[in-house]
Enzyme design. Structure first.
Site, short mmCIF file in Angstrom:
data_model
loop_
_atom_site.label_atom_id
_atom_site.label_comp_id
_atom_site.label_asym_id
_atom_site.label_seq_id
_atom_site.Cartn_x
_atom_site.Cartn_y
_atom_site.Cartn_z
N ARG A 1 0.88 -1.18 0.00
CA ARG A 1 0.00 0.00 0.00
C ARG A 1 0.90 1.22 0.00
O ARG A 1 1.59 1.52 0.98
CB ARG A 1 -0.89 -0.02 1.25
N GLY A 2 0.92 1.92 -1.13
CA GLY A 2 1.88 2.99 -1.32
C GLY A 2 1.81 4.08 -0.28
O GLY A 2 2.84 4.57 0.21
N GLU A 3 0.61 4.51 0.09
CA GLU A 3 0.48 5.61 1.04
C GLU A 3 1.05 5.26 2.41
O GLU A 3 1.47 6.15 3.16
CB GLU A 3 -0.99 6.01 1.15
N ASP A 4 1.05 3.97 2.75
CA ASP A 4 1.55 3.55 4.06
C ASP A 4 3.07 3.41 4.10
O ASP A 4 3.71 3.78 5.08
CB ASP A 4 0.93 2.20 4.45
N THR A 5 3.65 2.82 3.06
CA THR A 5 5.04 2.35 3.18
C THR A 5 5.97 2.76 2.05
O THR A 5 7.17 2.48 2.10
CB THR A 5 5.04 0.81 3.24
N ARG A 6 5.43 3.45 1.01
CA ARG A 6 6.25 3.71 -0.17
C ARG A 6 7.52 4.47 0.17
O ARG A 6 8.62 4.12 -0.27
CB ARG A 6 5.45 4.48 -1.21
N GLU B 1 -4.59 -7.53 -6.15
CA GLU B 1 -3.22 -8.00 -6.40
C GLU B 1 -2.93 -9.26 -5.58
O GLU B 1 -2.26 -10.18 -6.06
CB GLU B 1 -2.23 -6.90 -6.05
N GLY C 1 -3.02 3.68 -14.88
CA GLY C 1 -2.40 3.59 -16.21
C GLY C 1 -1.82 2.23 -16.51
O GLY C 1 -1.41 1.97 -17.62
#
Length: 1183
Positions: free
Chosen positions: A98-103, A164, A131
């Site tokens: 989850r990008g917002e949490d751990t990116r 995913e 995209g």
């Protein structure tokens, strides 16, 4: 953007691997990452800016630390995922998060750590998820070996993330790929039970997807399934960098268990896969010792390529790595190595500082030192002052294996390509992808590949040079290669020759001379001792060993040989000495030699001449002074082997030799007055077949000659000055010199080992000095049909004696006292009437082969030698009696070899006076004794006058004695003699017909031994000259009449001996058998346990067969470890009891000295072994 995940040899630089040859280029990048990062909008533009004009970005002085780059870089740096996958390995790791949490935190650090280990990782940028096509994500998941799912607080709020997870499970559920869940800042139970934030997220999903509740349930099930897998909880690891290190370490361990996915064939690497595996096995990745492995081989064989491929496979297991190409003119190699390993760009870095040494000592490194040729100036200067961290590995390549032995823990020889691999690599470069065109050039391609003899460099160079050329160009190139090597290939190979020393004004260094001798004189495989004797200028053995170490010559089981390209390179060096052949040191081309001899252009420069007379286009008329200037001549060989080929040898072996037939070789004529001078003190080897003069050349010097060969000469006598002592002479071959009547006293030839005077028809006796030739091992006087005297002058040390077709009437009694005599051929001695009796004090005879075929006057044999294992007595038409054939084996103790197998540790190899311990496997036990086996052939066919006692009590009983007492030593037994009765000791036989029924005893087979052996005997007769073979049909039956378990097995029993006597009965006895597992499969023991009876039928097969089997007999045997047991009871003869009473029975015991030695070795083994058991109850025999 897309970055190529190659090896970071010089961070931040990328190096691209290629095939055996190709441009070698380094270029800079602005990135350190070897992982794949997707950014769709900027990808193509970035690549274009990054690599356009990359040649301008090369840094000077960095060409030593590199990897090979293909000619077309654009093939390796792709602009899309699809094109990328065609040139690169599949992904190793797929990150789901989850990008917002751990990116920007944990994922960023984990991704960077994976990049540092050069693990090819897919990380999707969630900002651009709309995209991305699902197909791209699915492809990345499928390609990845490991999928890491990082569960964080808000992971479940993203339907993209949940989808995913489902896709990952769909792709991996039925495969062997790995899923690793990581619980970052959240309890695994919350994810599993969907509590807390996950409950809130799923409540929203259920509201949103009211009409798609099955989808929501699918997400829930997926989370439960993943959380049940083994993974990591972040709260168990502090600080975070240790957590990341642990994850990366685990991933590396898991990846190491996968086979390499690197497609070597796409990079032009053929036949390298197995060698990579073998080298990696030697490296032993995982062991914490520091290990050095050496790779050696001739120039162009692929040492660098193999090292590069192994380097690419393994570098990510190390903290630092460097591939260093040794440049003999580069003075800063150590600095480059250290800077690369430590990634240190500090100015004025001190290579000797304690800080540098401490840093390296704590670093696990992988180093390749490519093309090392000197230990002191290269290896020691580079590495001697440094120590490396545990688990470090160093690979060193060199053409000189001795260099590697001094520094490496193990060495590995890089192998040449086999024929199929060579053709594949050649096609790859000659035709690229045009396989249709390759078919049109098939024959030429094969010839080109054969020319290279499996050398990858030559295959690549020649293939590339012929790309897009016409067939006519190919034919022209192939013709040119026969006389002149390719310059690019020769340049690489010449390095090894130049490293032997520099040529001075006087000539070559001694070791270069030795190399050129072998390249020009010795074709094919040749005996090493012979080569050393010919090139002997002091230290010949050391020179040969050095050439072997430097991969310039090859030592195999059959002698020394040389790679064809290296041989051509050596011959080219000699041709370059002078345009005039007479001024070169060595001559081997027929055209050059005929010119020198006919035009008298030879000079003192000539050291050797090798002429195959069959290659002469015209007869040669030699000038009388042709050799007068060749004062340095060491080697002269003018031969025509076609006249002495296999056909003549085969006919003589069969006793069917005919007068020697000349083949089509041109003639070398000598002037009527002969040769004026042949004064060379350096002469080591002299061979002149069909020498057309009655005397040797004047001033012929024989003191240093090692071999003198003049087959089919017109010599009347060997007329050298008797003051010359041929002390170095080892071989004298004058066969078919029909005019030869005498030769000088050779008693001074104290090293003479072989004399061949076959077909010298005017010799009448063996000279008296022969008895003084104490090293003579081989004497051939066959077809000297006037020879009848001097037999008593034979030396006692002789091993192989051939008197076939001579006029001898008898043999002296001393013939049985020749304790080294192994073979004797006295066949077709038409005047031989008897053999001498064997004296009672003769206990040392070791005669194993005797041929008396065609001795038509021989009537009686008082006694046959006891150790005889092969006798050919065919067509002794007057032979009536053989008085006895005793069974005593006085030399068996020296010949038999017992190997006691000890549990994975020792091998006790017991000989008389020769004991050794070596690695072996197995368990020490009586049944593990392995004996050196023998062939036994006794052929008395067409000896039709033999009396009944000789047939049945001497010859047949010899086979019975062997079977009873020496069966374990027998690999083959065949006995043939005239007769019409099956010997009475065959327990199952017929009076008529070709089949018998045998009741199998309960213990007829053993589960530890799959052999089923038996002895068969047949009475046969033939009425035509066709050949035929025996066949057996065995019908195994059970007691159950209605059972379908009966089995029929057919197998070949061998060719029938051709007796040559039509309508005359003969007896054949032969041991044979087959493997039960091969016959009945893996469950053979359970199948065989049901059999109680076997019917055996023997029959004859062949074209137009007119053979008849009148009677047959069988005796069953079966292996029981160290001894064979007879399984059928003989109702007529108590076989075992009778054999115990045989006067000639050997003692079944150890001699006292052997017993003590054996006990000592067993005790020594017991000390070294933790435990093993010895099978008792069986006597061991060391005779």
């Amino acid at each position: 953007m897309v970055l190529y995940s190659g090896i970071l040899s010089l961070s931040p630089r990328f190096c691209f691997p290629n095939s055996y040859m190709g441009s070698t280029v380094l270029f800079n990048t602005a990135h350190n990452s070897a992982c794949l990062f997707r950014n769709k909008r900027s990808r193509n533009r970035t690549i274009h800016n990054q690599y356009s004009g990359f040649h301008k970005k090369l840094r000077p002085g960095l060409s030593n630390i590199l990897y090979k780059v293909p000619n077309k870089v654009t093939n390796l740096v792709a602009s899309s995922s699809s094109s990328y996958s065609t040139c690169q390995d599949k992904y190793e790791v797929f990150l789901s998060f989850r990008g917002e949490d751990t990116r920007d935190g944990f994922i960023g650090h984990l991704y960077n750590a994976l990049c540092q280990k050069h693990i090819l990782t897919f990380k999707d940028d969630e900002n651009l998820e709309s995209g991305h096509k699902i197909s791209e994500i699915m492809e990345a998941i499928k390609e990845s070996k490991i999928c890491i799912i990082v569960f964080s607080k808000d992971f479940a709020s993203s339907t993209w993330c949940l989808d995913e997870v489902v896709r990952i499970l769909d792709c991996k559920r039925y495969g062997n790929d790995i899923i690793i869940p990581i619980f970052y800042g959240i309890e695994p139970s919350i994810v599993r039970k969907q509590d807390g934030s996950y409950a809130e997220a799923f409540n929203k999903h259920e509201q949103r997807f009211k009409n798609k509740m099955d989808k929501v349930q699918q997400w829930r099930d997926a989370l439960k399934e993943v959380t049940n897998l083994s993974g990591y909880d972040s709260k168990n690891f502090r600080p975070e960098y240790k957590f990341i290190d642990k994850v990366v370490e685990d991933i590396l361990l898991k990846l190491s268990k996968y086979p390499s996915t690197y497609d070597h064939s796409k990079q032009g690497l053929v036949g390298i896969k197995n060698q990579i595996k073998e080298v990696e096995g030697l490296l032993g990745i995982g062991s914490m010792d520091v290990r050095i492995i050496g790779l050696y081989g001739m120039g162009g064989i692929g040492k660098t390529t193999l090292a590069e491929a192994v380097f690419q496979n393994l570098y990510h297991h190390f903290e630092s790595h460097c591939f260093l190409r040794i440049d003999r003119e580069e003075f800063h190699l150590r600095e480059k190595l250290v800077r690369e390993l430590l990634k240190d760009k500090t100015d004025n870095l001190s290579m000797e500082s304690p800080s540098i040494q401490d840093r390296l000592r704590r670093t696990k490194v992988l180093i390749v030192l490519d093309d090392l040729d000197d230990v002191t100036s290269q290896f020691d200067n580079l590495l001697s002052m440094y120590k490396f961290g545990g688990g470090s590995r160093i690979i060193v390549t060199s053409r000189d294996v001795q260099v590697l032995r001094t520094v490496a823990d193990q060495v590995y020889e890089v192998k040449r390509l086999n024929d199929f691999e060579a053709l594949e690599l050649f096609h790859l470069h000659a035709f690229k992808q045009n396989s249709d065109l390759a078919r049109d050039y098939a024959t030429l391609s094969e010839k080109m590949a054969n020319y290279t003899d499996g050398n990858p460099l030559a295959l690549k160079v020649l293939g590339s040079s012929l790309y897009s050329k016409s067939i006519k160009d190919w034919e022209s190139a192939l013709e040119e290669l026969q006389s002149e090597p390719n310059k690019n290939i020769e340049k690489v190979l010449r390095i090894s020759f130049d490293q032997l020393g520099r040529k001075d004004k006087k000539g070559y260094t001694a070791i270069q001379d030795a190399f050129l001798d072998i390249a020009c004189y010795f074709l094919g495989e040749v005996d090493r001792e012979f080569v050393e004797s010919i090139i002997d200028r002091g230290g010949a053995s050391k020179k040969i060993s050095d050439l072997i170490d430097k991969c310039l010559i090859i030592e195999g089981q059959n002698g020394l040989s040389m790679h064809s390209l290296i041989r051509q390179m050596g011959q080219t060096i000699v041709c370059d000495e002078s345009k005039e052949p007479g001024n070169r040191t060595r001559l081997w081309k027929a055209k050059d030699i005929s010119r020198v001899l006919a035009k008298n252009t030879g000079s003192y420069e000539i050291e050797g001449i090798l002429l195959d007379q069959s290659e002469l286009e015209n007869d040669v008329h030699v000038k009388s002074t042709a050799f007068s200037k060749m004062n340095n001549l060491r080697f002269l060989k003018m031969h025509c082997d076609k006249r002495f080929g296999w056909k003549g040898i085969l006919l003589r072996k069969l006793g069917l030799s005919r007068p020697h037939k000349k083949e089509s070789c041109k003639i070398i004529y000598l002037p009527p007055e002969g040769l004026e001078s042949f004064d060379s003190n350096e002469l080591r080897y002299f061979q002149w077949d069909s020498y057309r003069f009655k005397d040797l050349p004047s001033d012929f010097r024989v003191e240093n000659v090692v071999e003198l060969v003049m087959r089919e000469s017109q010599l009347v006598e060997l007329n050298w000055d008797e003051e010359q002592v041929p002390v170095k002479l080892k071989k004298l071959d004058l066969r078919y010199s029909e005019h030869l009547i005498r030769f000088p006293n050779l008693s001074g030839a104290i090293n003479l080992e072989r004399i061949n005077l076959e077909g010298c028809k005017n010799l009448v006796e063996i000279p008296s000095f022969f008895k003084d030739l104490h090293k003579l091992k081989y004497l051939n006087l066959s077809d000297c049909d006037k020879l009848e005297g001097g037999i008593e002058n034979l030396p006692l040390n002789i091993r192989d004696l051939k008197l076939r077709g001579t006029a001898i009437k008898s043999l002296p009694e001393c013939i049985w006292k020749m304790k080294y005599l192994k073979e004797m051929d006295i066949s077709r001695c038409q005047k031989l009437e008897k053999l001498p009796e064997i004296p009672e004090d003769c206990t040392s005879s070791s005669l194993g082969y005797l041929n008396i075929t065609g001795c038509g006057r021989l009537k009686t044999i008082p006694e046959l030698p006891p150790c005889l294992s092969h006798i050919e007595a065919e067509c002794c038409t007057s032979l009536e009696t053989i008085s006895s054939w005793t069974w005593r084996t006085p030399t068996a103790k020296k010949e038999r070899r017992y190997v006691y197998k000890v549990n994975h540790s020792l091998k006790l190899d017991i000989h008389t006076g020769n004991h050794e311990i070596a690695d072996y496997g197995g368990t020490l036990a009586a049944q593990d004794v392995v004996v050196k086996k023998r062939h036994y052939i006794y052929n008395f066919s067409r000896c039709l006058k033999l009396d009944s006692n000789s047939r049945n009590q001497v010859i047949a009983d010899r086979s019975r004695t062997l079977i009873a007492q020496d069966l374990d030593d027998i690999s083959y037994l065949e006995t043939v003699y005239p007769g019409d009765e099956i010997p009475e000791w065959f327990s199952h036989k017929t009076d008529r017909g070709n089949s018998v029924d045998i009741q199998l005893p309960p213990n007829w087979f053993n589960v530890t031994d799959t052999r089923f052996d038996f002895i068969f005997c047949i009475v046969f007769v033939y009425s035509s000259s066709t050949v035929a073979e025996t066949r057996f049909e065995l019908n195994f039956k059970t007691n159950n009449i209605n059972s379908d378990d009966d089995c029929v097995y057919n197998y070949d029993g061998g060719w029938l001996p051709h007796t040559g006597s039509k309508d005359e009965d003969h007896v054949l006895i032969r041991c044979t058998g087959f493997d039960l597992e091969s016959a009945f499969g893996a469950k053979w023991s359970s199948i065989c346990s049901n059999f109680t009876q076997v019917s055996i039928r023997v029959f004859v097969e062949g074209k137009d067969v007119k053979w008849e089997i009148k009677k047959c007999g069988f005796k069953l045997l079966h292996g029981q470890g160290a001894s064979k047991r007879q399984l059928d009871d003989d109702p007529n003869i108590k076989f075992q009891e009778e054999m115990k009473n045989l006067e000639t029975q050997p003692t079944v015991s150890f001699e006292l000295d052997d017993m003590f030695k054996f006990i000592w070795f067993v005790m020594h083994a017991l000390v070294k072994l933790l435990s093993f058991s010895v099978s008792g109850g069986k006597a061991l025999s060391v005779n």
